[in-house]
Design a protein around this motif. Structure first.
Motif, mmCIF file in Angstrom:
data_model
loop_
_atom_site.group_PDB
_atom_site.id
_atom_site.type_symbol
_atom_site.label_atom_id
_atom_site.label_comp_id
_atom_site.label_asym_id
_atom_site.label_seq_id
_atom_site.Cartn_x
_atom_site.Cartn_y
_atom_site.Cartn_z
ATOM 1 N N GLY A 252 0.739 -1.035 0.057
ATOM 2 C CA GLY A 252 -0.116 -0.267 -0.007
ATOM 3 C C GLY A 252 0.774 1.197 0.105
ATOM 4 N N GLY A 253 2.222 1.376 0.239
ATOM 5 C CA GLY A 253 2.824 2.316 0.014
ATOM 6 C C GLY A 253 3.276 2.974 -1.436
ATOM 7 N N ALA A 254 2.825 2.327 -2.525
ATOM 8 C CA ALA A 254 2.990 2.821 -3.623
ATOM 9 C C ALA A 254 1.682 3.745 -4.058
ATOM 10 C CB ALA A 254 2.979 2.040 -4.700
ATOM 11 N N ASP A 255 1.901 5.146 -4.595
ATOM 12 C CA ASP A 255 0.956 6.008 -4.715
ATOM 13 C C ASP A 255 0.390 5.616 -6.137
ATOM 14 O OD1 ASP A 255 2.180 8.333 -6.950
ATOM 15 O OD2 ASP A 255 3.666 7.265 -5.707
ATOM 16 N N ALA A 256 -0.936 6.073 -6.405
ATOM 17 C CA ALA A 256 -1.666 5.611 -7.590
ATOM 18 C C ALA A 256 -0.934 6.199 -8.753
ATOM 19 C CB ALA A 256 -3.197 6.089 -7.554
ATOM 20 N N LEU A 257 -0.432 7.302 -8.868
ATOM 21 C CA LEU A 257 0.101 7.935 -9.968
ATOM 22 C C LEU A 257 1.593 7.698 -10.298
ATOM 23 C CD1 LEU A 257 -1.820 11.301 -10.189
ATOM 24 C CD2 LEU A 257 -2.332 9.352 -11.276
ATOM 25 N N LEU A 258 2.093 6.801 -9.547
ATOM 26 C CA LEU A 258 3.704 6.471 -9.490
ATOM 27 C C LEU A 258 4.182 6.170 -10.941
ATOM 28 C CD1 LEU A 258 5.787 4.624 -6.965
ATOM 29 C CD2 LEU A 258 5.798 3.908 -9.403
ATOM 30 N N PRO A 259 3.142 5.094 -11.469
ATOM 31 C CA PRO A 259 3.546 4.798 -13.034
ATOM 32 C C PRO A 259 3.684 5.928 -14.088
ATOM 33 C CG PRO A 259 1.836 3.172 -12.010
ATOM 34 C CD PRO A 259 2.100 4.451 -11.069
ATOM 35 N N GLN A 260 2.558 7.098 -14.056
ATOM 36 C CA GLN A 260 2.906 7.967 -14.767
ATOM 37 C C GLN A 260 4.013 8.732 -14.722
ATOM 38 O OE1 GLN A 260 0.091 7.003 -13.048
ATOM 39 N NE2 GLN A 260 -1.799 6.918 -14.383
ATOM 40 N N ARG A 261 4.221 9.089 -13.348
ATOM 41 C CA ARG A 261 5.625 9.907 -13.098
ATOM 42 C C ARG A 261 6.775 9.323 -13.529
ATOM 43 N NH1 ARG A 261 4.100 10.227 -8.304
ATOM 44 N NH2 ARG A 261 5.724 8.984 -7.268
ATOM 45 N N ALA A 262 6.913 7.662 -13.280
ATOM 46 C CA ALA A 262 7.911 7.051 -13.974
ATOM 47 C C ALA A 262 8.370 7.132 -15.337
ATOM 48 C CB ALA A 262 7.725 5.683 -13.468
ATOM 49 N N LEU A 263 7.035 7.381 -16.076
ATOM 50 C CA LEU A 263 7.091 7.302 -17.544
ATOM 51 C C LEU A 263 7.400 8.938 -17.848
ATOM 52 C CD1 LEU A 263 4.022 5.503 -18.787
ATOM 53 C CD2 LEU A 263 6.215 4.873 -19.137
ATOM 54 N N LEU A 264 7.211 9.896 -17.189
ATOM 55 C CA LEU A 264 7.693 11.218 -17.360
ATOM 56 C C LEU A 264 9.224 11.328 -17.119
ATOM 57 C CD1 LEU A 264 7.491 14.349 -17.851
ATOM 58 C CD2 LEU A 264 6.771 14.252 -15.062
ATOM 59 N N TYR A 265 9.726 10.582 -15.944
ATOM 60 C CA TYR A 265 11.376 10.226 -15.932
ATOM 61 C C TYR A 265 11.832 9.826 -17.174
ATOM 62 C CZ TYR A 265 10.993 11.809 -10.965
ATOM 63 O OH TYR A 265 10.720 12.535 -9.656
ATOM 64 N N GLY A 266 11.239 8.880 -17.861
ATOM 65 C CA GLY A 266 11.753 8.381 -18.944
ATOM 66 C C GLY A 266 11.909 9.200 -20.135
ATOM 67 N N GLU A 267 10.743 10.145 -20.382
ATOM 68 C CA GLU A 267 10.942 10.901 -21.259
ATOM 69 C C GLU A 267 12.134 12.056 -20.862
ATOM 70 O OE1 GLU A 267 6.488 11.318 -22.892
ATOM 71 O OE2 GLU A 267 7.583 13.088 -22.507
ATOM 72 N N LEU A 268 12.295 12.193 -19.575
ATOM 73 C CA LEU A 268 13.280 13.398 -19.288
ATOM 74 C C LEU A 268 14.766 12.967 -19.538
ATOM 75 C CD1 LEU A 268 11.503 14.866 -16.085
ATOM 76 C CD2 LEU A 268 11.746 15.802 -18.394
ATOM 77 N N GLU A 269 14.892 11.657 -19.748
ATOM 78 C CA GLU A 269 16.058 11.134 -20.129
ATOM 79 C C GLU A 269 16.723 11.986 -21.496
ATOM 80 O OE1 GLU A 269 18.519 9.001 -18.323
ATOM 81 O OE2 GLU A 269 16.966 9.704 -16.748
ATOM 82 N N LEU A 270 15.715 12.027 -22.447
ATOM 83 C CA LEU A 270 16.042 12.947 -23.600
ATOM 84 C C LEU A 270 16.311 14.278 -23.347
ATOM 85 C CD1 LEU A 270 13.069 11.429 -25.796
ATOM 86 C CD2 LEU A 270 15.362 10.348 -25.166
ATOM 87 N N ALA A 271 15.923 14.911 -22.361
ATOM 88 C CA ALA A 271 16.322 16.248 -21.939
ATOM 89 C C ALA A 271 17.710 16.128 -21.100
ATOM 90 C CB ALA A 271 15.367 16.676 -20.945
ATOM 91 N N ARG A 272 18.073 15.191 -20.691
ATOM 92 C CA ARG A 272 19.463 15.034 -20.144
ATOM 93 C C ARG A 272 20.542 14.851 -21.106
ATOM 94 N NH1 ARG A 272 19.481 14.436 -14.537
ATOM 95 N NH2 ARG A 272 17.369 13.517 -13.552
ATOM 96 N N TRP A 273 20.066 13.993 -22.212
ATOM 97 C CA TRP A 273 21.056 13.804 -23.282
ATOM 98 C C TRP A 273 21.462 15.057 -23.928
ATOM 99 C CZ3 TRP A 273 24.797 10.924 -24.442
ATOM 100 C CH2 TRP A 273 25.102 10.736 -25.821
ATOM 101 N N LEU A 274 20.278 15.804 -24.344
ATOM 102 C CA LEU A 274 20.541 17.166 -24.878
ATOM 103 C C LEU A 274 21.309 17.882 -23.860
ATOM 104 C CD1 LEU A 274 19.611 19.316 -26.954
ATOM 105 C CD2 LEU A 274 17.615 19.901 -25.362
ATOM 106 N N LEU A 275 21.133 17.913 -22.597
ATOM 107 C CA LEU A 275 22.090 18.945 -21.859
ATOM 108 C C LEU A 275 23.499 18.255 -21.704
ATOM 109 C CD1 LEU A 275 19.659 19.575 -18.863
ATOM 110 C CD2 LEU A 275 20.469 21.438 -20.467
ATOM 111 N N HIS A 276 23.763 17.280 -21.907
ATOM 112 C CA HIS A 276 24.980 16.520 -21.961
ATOM 113 C C HIS A 276 25.824 17.030 -22.938
ATOM 114 C CE1 HIS A 276 28.248 14.096 -21.475
ATOM 115 N NE2 HIS A 276 28.047 13.189 -22.810
#
Length: 425
Positions: A252-276
């Motif tokens: 019960g410790g996992a919040d309901a929107l954790l999967p959506q937030r995880a996918l957002l972090y996945g997209e932000l990997e592209l932003a990190r690559w750009l900044l690199h």
């Protein structure tokens, strides 16, 4: 140039007083690793791993990893259903340090393979849940980073702002990511202990279960979604079983929107690559990142993606994120604040151990040791290199080669923080 296996084996005898090495062999999966590494077999039966960083970034990661695994006491480790490395000693070389840990069994497979079958997938989900269920107090006691939900959102806002300032971030993505950070519901979660740089490469497995987890340099308290974006993009037939096992393990410790937030972090990997690419003034990397960002925009405009939340536009599907991340080079950047050891690993795939060719000898020589007998009977086809006699006019400083103590850990913590401050300034 990579350090010869024999040099690494000799270093280990300096790092661990009384160690007698019976055999050594290179430990690497690919030639692009950030560490020189070798597996060692001692005469007393112990199997050890010695690693020497090849770059300043790798050294910073190594220092943070040492502090993190030292913080994981026997009590903390007893709560985990897998092994975590323990440090046995260190020795100086060429302005950096060689670190020796125990060698963990298991091999590395892709994210798809981790979720291909029910039993292994369930073990992966349970392993992540066990990390996220650890008591948070030991993180603060060790002086490791702690981040609230609001601070996690602020860090994402800062990342998006930096990407926007490059002038290369498509307006559609800027708008969608800003809508995600403005969605208060998305950021209502309870911070948990996180590995912080978890990926498929972090897991050492056999056919059915997780045996060990490596790469703890970003251990902290923060958003558990950071450890999950790679799992949500796996295409194994049992990926859902892994997520179910994770949810069950969190009790019960996992919040309901954790999967959506995880996918957002996945997209932000592209932003990190750009900044690199921008930070390195590398036009090829910038062009590569822009191309992938444009591909993401196209997916959004085609409305072929799922919605991130009621307040935001659609986000890339699991298959889409997988495709994008597959195209991101493995030498992706290391954040000054969030070291990503999975992108730096020399590798822990036992099946890919290769014999190291004896090349240029380095100036460093350990204290004198007796000839070491070599038994090849249990190494299979990949025969290790014998460790020859080694002599030195001046033995290493015993204080520099002793097992890590509290003072050394405090020094490592200060060094890592100083480098991170310098990188972020």
């Amino acid at each position: 140039m990579a350090r010869p296996t024999l040099t690494l084996a000799a270093l280990a005898t300096a790092a661990i007083p009384g160690l007698e090495v019976a055999g050594a062999r290179a430990h690497t999966r690919r030639s692009t690793g950030a560490f020189d590494a070798a597996e060692l077999r001692a005469t007393d039966g112990r199997r050890l791993l010695i690693r020497v960083p090849r770059s300043q970034t790798a050294e910073t990661e190594q220092s943070a990893d040492l502090v993190a695994i030292a913080a994981m006491t026997a009590g903390i480790r007893s709560r985990l259903p897998f092994a975590v490395p323990s440090t046995s000693g260190q020795a100086p070389i060429d302005g950096t340090r060689a670190v020796v840990t125990d060698f963990l069994d298991g091999h590395v497979v892709s994210g798809d393979d981790l979720t291909a079958y029910d039993r292994l997938a369930e073990s992966v989900g349970g392993a992540i849940a066990a990390i996220h269920s650890l008591p948070t107090g030991f993180i603060g006691d060790a002086g490791l980073h702690r981040e609230t939900a609001d601070e996690s959102r602020d860090a994402v806002v800062e990342l998006i702002g930096r990407a926007s300032d490059t002038g290369h971030l498509p307006a559609a993505l800027l708008r969608r990511w800003e809508e995600a950070t403005d969605d208060a519901a998305l950021w209502r979660f309870r911070p948990a202990v996180v590995n912080g740089s978890l990926s498929a490469d972090s897991f050492l497995v056999d056919e059915e279960r997780v045996l060990g987890v490596v790469g703890w340099s970003a251990l902290s308290v923060g958003d558990p979604a950071r450890d999950l974006h790679w799992l949500l993009t796996s295409r194994g037939a049992s990926a859902e079983r892994a997520l179910e096992a994770y949810t069950l393990g969190r009790s019960g410790g996992a919040d309901a929107l954790l999967p959506q937030r995880a996918l957002l972090y996945g997209e932000l990997e592209l932003a990190r690559w750009l900044l690199h690419g921008v930070d390195r003034h590398d036009e090829a990397i910038i062009a590569d990142a822009v191309g992938m960002l444009d591909g993401l925009v196209e997916s959004v405009h085609e409305r072929t993606t799922e919605a991130l939340s009621p307040e935001t536009g659609p986000i890339l599907t699991v298959d889409g994120v997988e495709r994008m991340l597959d195209e991101t080079p493995r030498s992706a950047p290391t954040s000054a604040r969030e070291p990503r050891s999975a992108l730096l690993t020399d590798s822990y795939d036992f099946s890919d151990l290769e014999r190291d060719e004896v090349g240029e000898r380095y100036a460093y020589q350990p204290e004198a040791t007796a000839p070491i007998p070599l038994d090849l009977s249990d190494w299979g086809d990949a025969a290790p290199d014998a460790v020859p006699d080694a002599a030195s006019d001046a033995a290493p400083d015993p204080a520099a080669t002793a097992p890590l103590d509290r003072a050394t850990l405090d020094q490592l913590t200060a060094e890592a923080q100083a480098r991170r401050n310098a990188a972020s300034s």
